[in-house]
Design a protein around this motif. Structure first.
Motif, PDB file in Angstrom:
ATOM      1  N   ALA A 193       0.816  -1.219   0.000  1.00 29.58           N
ATOM      2  CA  ALA A 193       0.000   0.000   0.000  1.00 29.58           C
ATOM      3  C   ALA A 193       0.848   1.266   0.000  1.00 29.58           C
ATOM      4  CB  ALA A 193      -0.934   0.000   1.220  1.00 29.58           C
ATOM      5  N   MET A 194       1.916   1.287   0.787  1.00 21.37           N
ATOM      6  CA  MET A 194       2.703   2.494   0.988  1.00 21.37           C
ATOM      7  C   MET A 194       3.879   2.630   0.021  1.00 21.37           C
ATOM      8  SD  MET A 194       1.334   4.325   3.364  1.00 21.37           S
ATOM      9  CE  MET A 194       0.078   4.167   4.637  1.00 21.37           C
ATOM     10  N   GLY A 195       4.253   1.537  -0.645  1.00 19.69           N
ATOM     11  CA  GLY A 195       5.392   1.605  -1.541  1.00 19.69           C
ATOM     12  C   GLY A 195       6.719   1.636  -0.818  1.00 19.69           C
ATOM     13  N   MET A 196       6.727   1.293   0.443  1.00 19.72           N
ATOM     14  CA  MET A 196       7.931   1.183   1.253  1.00 19.72           C
ATOM     15  C   MET A 196       7.660   0.189   2.370  1.00 19.72           C
ATOM     16  SD  MET A 196       7.890   4.639   3.648  1.00 19.72           S
ATOM     17  CE  MET A 196       7.566   5.797   2.332  1.00 19.72           C
ATOM     18  N   THR A 197       8.711  -0.379   2.930  1.00 16.62           N
ATOM     19  CA  THR A 197       8.505  -1.296   4.042  1.00 16.62           C
ATOM     20  C   THR A 197       8.192  -0.510   5.309  1.00 16.62           C
ATOM     21  OG1 THR A 197      10.815  -1.307   4.735  1.00 16.62           O
ATOM     22  CG2 THR A 197      10.165  -2.903   3.015  1.00 16.62           C
ATOM     23  N   LEU A 198       7.622  -1.185   6.290  1.00 22.17           N
ATOM     24  CA  LEU A 198       7.360  -0.534   7.579  1.00 22.17           C
ATOM     25  C   LEU A 198       8.670  -0.068   8.198  1.00 22.17           C
ATOM     26  CD1 LEU A 198       5.489   0.288   9.875  1.00 22.17           C
ATOM     27  CD2 LEU A 198       5.631  -2.060  10.757  1.00 22.17           C
ATOM     28  N   ASP A 199       9.731  -0.867   8.069  1.00 24.21           N
ATOM     29  CA  ASP A 199      11.022  -0.474   8.617  1.00 24.21           C
ATOM     30  C   ASP A 199      11.552   0.781   7.936  1.00 24.21           C
ATOM     31  OD1 ASP A 199      13.255  -1.324  10.469  1.00 24.21           O
ATOM     32  OD2 ASP A 199      14.353  -1.153   8.583  1.00 24.21           O
ATOM     33  N   GLU A 200      11.360   0.889   6.627  1.00 29.01           N
ATOM     34  CA  GLU A 200      11.796   2.091   5.916  1.00 29.01           C
ATOM     35  C   GLU A 200      10.984   3.308   6.353  1.00 29.01           C
ATOM     36  OE1 GLU A 200      13.300   0.084   1.691  1.00 29.01           O
ATOM     37  OE2 GLU A 200      11.187   0.669   1.962  1.00 29.01           O
ATOM     38  N   ALA A 201       9.685   3.123   6.568  1.00 24.96           N
ATOM     39  CA  ALA A 201       8.842   4.230   7.030  1.00 24.96           C
ATOM     40  C   ALA A 201       9.272   4.693   8.417  1.00 24.96           C
ATOM     41  CB  ALA A 201       7.377   3.801   7.040  1.00 24.96           C
ATOM     42  N   ILE A 202       9.567   3.741   9.302  1.00 16.13           N
ATOM     43  CA  ILE A 202      10.005   4.108  10.647  1.00 16.13           C
ATOM     44  C   ILE A 202      11.338   4.842  10.601  1.00 16.13           C
ATOM     45  CG2 ILE A 202      10.800   3.157  12.844  1.00 16.13           C
ATOM     46  CD1 ILE A 202       8.671   0.973  12.537  1.00 16.13           C
ATOM     47  N   ALA A 203      12.256   4.379   9.734  1.00 12.68           N
ATOM     48  CA  ALA A 203      13.552   5.053   9.604  1.00 12.68           C
ATOM     49  C   ALA A 203      13.366   6.496   9.149  1.00 12.68           C
ATOM     50  CB  ALA A 203      14.443   4.287   8.623  1.00 12.68           C
ATOM     51  N   ASP A 204      12.462   6.723   8.190  1.00 12.16           N
ATOM     52  CA  ASP A 204      12.192   8.083   7.736  1.00 12.16           C
ATOM     53  C   ASP A 204      11.527   8.901   8.835  1.00 12.16           C
ATOM     54  OD1 ASP A 204      12.110  10.133   5.671  1.00 12.16           O
ATOM     55  OD2 ASP A 204       9.952   9.795   5.628  1.00 12.16           O
ATOM     56  N   TYR A 205      10.577   8.311   9.526  1.00  8.49           N
ATOM     57  CA  TYR A 205       9.882   8.977  10.641  1.00  8.49           C
ATOM     58  C   TYR A 205      10.871   9.401  11.721  1.00  8.49           C
ATOM     59  CZ  TYR A 205       7.009   9.130  14.932  1.00  8.49           C
ATOM     60  OH  TYR A 205       6.412   9.466  16.128  1.00  8.49           O
ATOM     61  N   ASP A 206      11.846   8.551  12.010  1.00  5.34           N
ATOM     62  CA  ASP A 206      12.808   8.852  13.068  1.00  5.34           C
ATOM     63  C   ASP A 206      13.701  10.040  12.725  1.00  5.34           C
ATOM     64  OD1 ASP A 206      11.976   7.018  14.921  1.00  5.34           O
ATOM     65  OD2 ASP A 206      13.366   5.448  14.281  1.00  5.34           O
ATOM     66  N   THR A 207      13.798  10.402  11.449  1.00  2.41           N
ATOM     67  CA  THR A 207      14.588  11.586  11.083  1.00  2.41           C
ATOM     68  C   THR A 207      13.859  12.879  11.418  1.00  2.41           C
ATOM     69  OG1 THR A 207      13.739  11.751   8.809  1.00  2.41           O
ATOM     70  CG2 THR A 207      15.631  10.288   9.181  1.00  2.41           C
ATOM     71  N   LEU A 208      12.544  12.785  11.629  1.00  7.11           N
ATOM     72  CA  LEU A 208      11.736  13.977  11.905  1.00  7.11           C
ATOM     73  C   LEU A 208      11.713  14.222  13.408  1.00  7.11           C
ATOM     74  CD1 LEU A 208       8.763  13.173   9.501  1.00  7.11           C
ATOM     75  CD2 LEU A 208      10.750  14.611   9.028  1.00  7.11           C
ATOM     76  N   TRP A 209      12.868  14.591  13.962  1.00  6.87           N
ATOM     77  CA  TRP A 209      12.993  14.697  15.409  1.00  6.87           C
ATOM     78  C   TRP A 209      12.018  15.716  15.999  1.00  6.87           C
ATOM     79  CZ3 TRP A 209      14.132  19.438  17.369  1.00  6.87           C
ATOM     80  CH2 TRP A 209      14.688  20.389  16.488  1.00  6.87           C
ATOM     81  N   ALA A 210      11.708  16.768  15.251  1.00  7.49           N
ATOM     82  CA  ALA A 210      10.808  17.802  15.781  1.00  7.49           C
ATOM     83  C   ALA A 210       9.400  17.263  16.007  1.00  7.49           C
ATOM     84  CB  ALA A 210      10.770  19.005  14.842  1.00  7.49           C
ATOM     85  N   TRP A 211       9.018  16.202  15.272  1.00 10.70           N
ATOM     86  CA  TRP A 211       7.683  15.637  15.450  1.00 10.70           C
ATOM     87  C   TRP A 211       7.493  15.077  16.857  1.00 10.70           C
ATOM     88  CZ3 TRP A 211       3.688  13.938  11.697  1.00 10.70           C
ATOM     89  CH2 TRP A 211       3.750  14.671  10.509  1.00 10.70           C
ATOM     90  N   LYS A 212       8.572  14.692  17.501  1.00 11.72           N
ATOM     91  CA  LYS A 212       8.462  14.096  18.841  1.00 11.72           C
ATOM     92  C   LYS A 212       8.036  15.130  19.883  1.00 11.72           C
ATOM     93  CE  LYS A 212       9.813  10.375  16.863  1.00 11.72           C
ATOM     94  NZ  LYS A 212      11.047   9.659  17.162  1.00 11.72           N
ATOM     95  N   TYR A 213       8.040  16.400  19.495  1.00 17.60           N
ATOM     96  CA  TYR A 213       7.614  17.459  20.408  1.00 17.60           C
ATOM     97  C   TYR A 213       6.144  17.833  20.206  1.00 17.60           C
ATOM     98  CZ  TYR A 213      12.518  18.065  21.606  1.00 17.60           C
ATOM     99  OH  TYR A 213      13.802  17.853  22.046  1.00 17.60           O
ATOM    100  N   CYS A 214       5.488  17.214  19.234  1.00 17.01           N
ATOM    101  CA  CYS A 214       4.082  17.525  18.980  1.00 17.01           C
ATOM    102  C   CYS A 214       3.217  16.993  20.121  1.00 17.01           C
ATOM    103  CB  CYS A 214       3.621  16.907  17.661  1.00 17.01           C
ATOM    104  SG  CYS A 214       4.415  17.618  16.202  1.00 17.01           S
TER     105      CYS A 214
END
Length: 357
Positions: A193-214
């Motif tokens: 569905a996403m065109g990427m693995t869940l692990d790849e999505a998590i790796a990309d998500y982890d680069t968005l450090w500012a999101w952890k402050y939301c």
């Protein structure tokens, strides 16, 4: 918290029927503002459109006066969705469970992702997600309870998936998922569905450090209000709002704890607007003699980027002297939410001026 159950108690009679929701309760629904049930119904309709659910899907919604652990939910629950029966809740504006009810038209999603969707489009209790490792969390809580921080993390990751990939892949994942499927099966559906693995999505998500402050409010997306036509005014002009935030106004909704900042039942009205520039001016009148000043006004941008919502949301708690402000807003669509404590209804008056020529 929010959970599910397996009892089959007798349900109260249906007393209100909308296009998407029908409400059963022994309580007097006239104790709520007249805009509450139409707004709840309209929210369900918006979710049906978002998730491509058949138009004839109707949600049973059962309202009780106290804790619902005797009505099919887990102990100490305030709301839950009971499969094949409907939403069970103590709050007439329980959007979290409405999301579950719409998404479970399909097979649902594994626990973390199901709660993430319900928390992102609905409501969740908030929680500081800094320091949480999503991989470790998924390993430990794939099909178990999440806690407040877990709900916040699930909502935040859902916000990332929608922001990074859009709705179409998310809906494709929803249609290909099942709440009881294995992790291996879900990860295969995720990649398709996403065109990427869940692990790849998590790796990309982890680069968005500012999101952890939301925080919880920044993470949630006001999909319904943002989908409404926006009021706009030409640069260099102004408009006045003379609102009665009470049940006398048919567009006011509540009381509900789901829009409250301080745990006090709240009534509110949303106004969708279009800003043509960052610079705006708002002037709020002081209450007249005999009026209190409990009103809160919030301006929130219609963005799927929670960091933008966090830093660009403007909120005033109006006091006895009125207020003037030049907020820096995001050009485009925003929502103005005007609210008051349910036990202190009354007028809120303000002027909106959009500078320019």
């Amino acid at each position: 918290m929010i959970g599910g159950g397996c009892r089959e108690p007798e349900r109260p009679p249906i007393v209100w029927v909308g296009d998407h929701v029908q409400v059963g309760t022994d309580l007097d629904i006239d104790d709520w503002c007249p805009g509450t049930l139409p707004l709840l119904d309209s929210h369900a309709g918006r979710l049906r459109e978002l998730f491509d659910v058949p138009a004839d899907h109707v949600i049973n919604y059962y309202l009780y006066p106290t804790a619902v652990d005797q009505h099919g939910c887990l102990e100490k629950s305030v709301a839950c969705f009971v499969p094949d029966e409907g939403v069970v809740t103590t709050d007439l504006f329980e959007l979290h469970e409405i999301v579950h009810a719409v998404q479970l038209t399909y097979g649902g999603m594994p626990h973390f992702f199901a709660e993430g969707g319900a928390s992102y489009w609905g409501w969740h209790p908030g929680g500081d997600i800094r320091g949480l490792d999503i991989r470790e969390f998924l390993d430990k809580h794939w099909s178990t309870g999440l806690g407040e921080r877990g709900y916040a993390l699930a909502a935040n990751f859902t916000a990332y998936l929608v922001h990074a990939n859009g709705m179409e892949p998310y809906v494709a994942l929803l249609k290909a998922s099942d709440r009881n499927q294995t992790r291996a099966s879900f990860e295969k559906a995720f990649e398709q569905a996403m065109g990427m693995t869940l692990d790849e999505a998590i790796a990309d998500y982890d680069t968005l450090w500012a999101w952890k402050y939301c925080d919880g409010l920044a993470t949630q997306y006001w999909s319904h209000a943002c989908a409404q036509p926006g009021l706009s005014i030409p640069p260099g002009t102004e408009t006045y709002f003379d609102l009665d935030i009470s049940c006398a106004d048919p567009e006011v909704a509540g009381p509900s704890l789901r829009v409250s900042f301080d745990g006090i039942p709240t009534i509110w009205r949303d106004i969708t607007v279009e800003f043509s520039s960052e610079n705006q001016f708002f002037q709020f009148e002081a209450p007249m003699d005999g009026e209190s000043g409990t009103a809160t006004v919030e301006i929130r941008p219609c963005t799927t980027d929670c960091t933008v919502a966090l830093t660009s949301t403007v909120r005033w708690s109006l006091g006895p002297d009125g207020e003037a402000s030049f907020p820096s807003v995001i050009p485009g669509r925003s929502v103005i939410r005007v609210s008051r404590a349910a036990d202190d209804p009354g007028p809120v008056r303000f002027r909106w001026y959009q500078p320019g020529s």
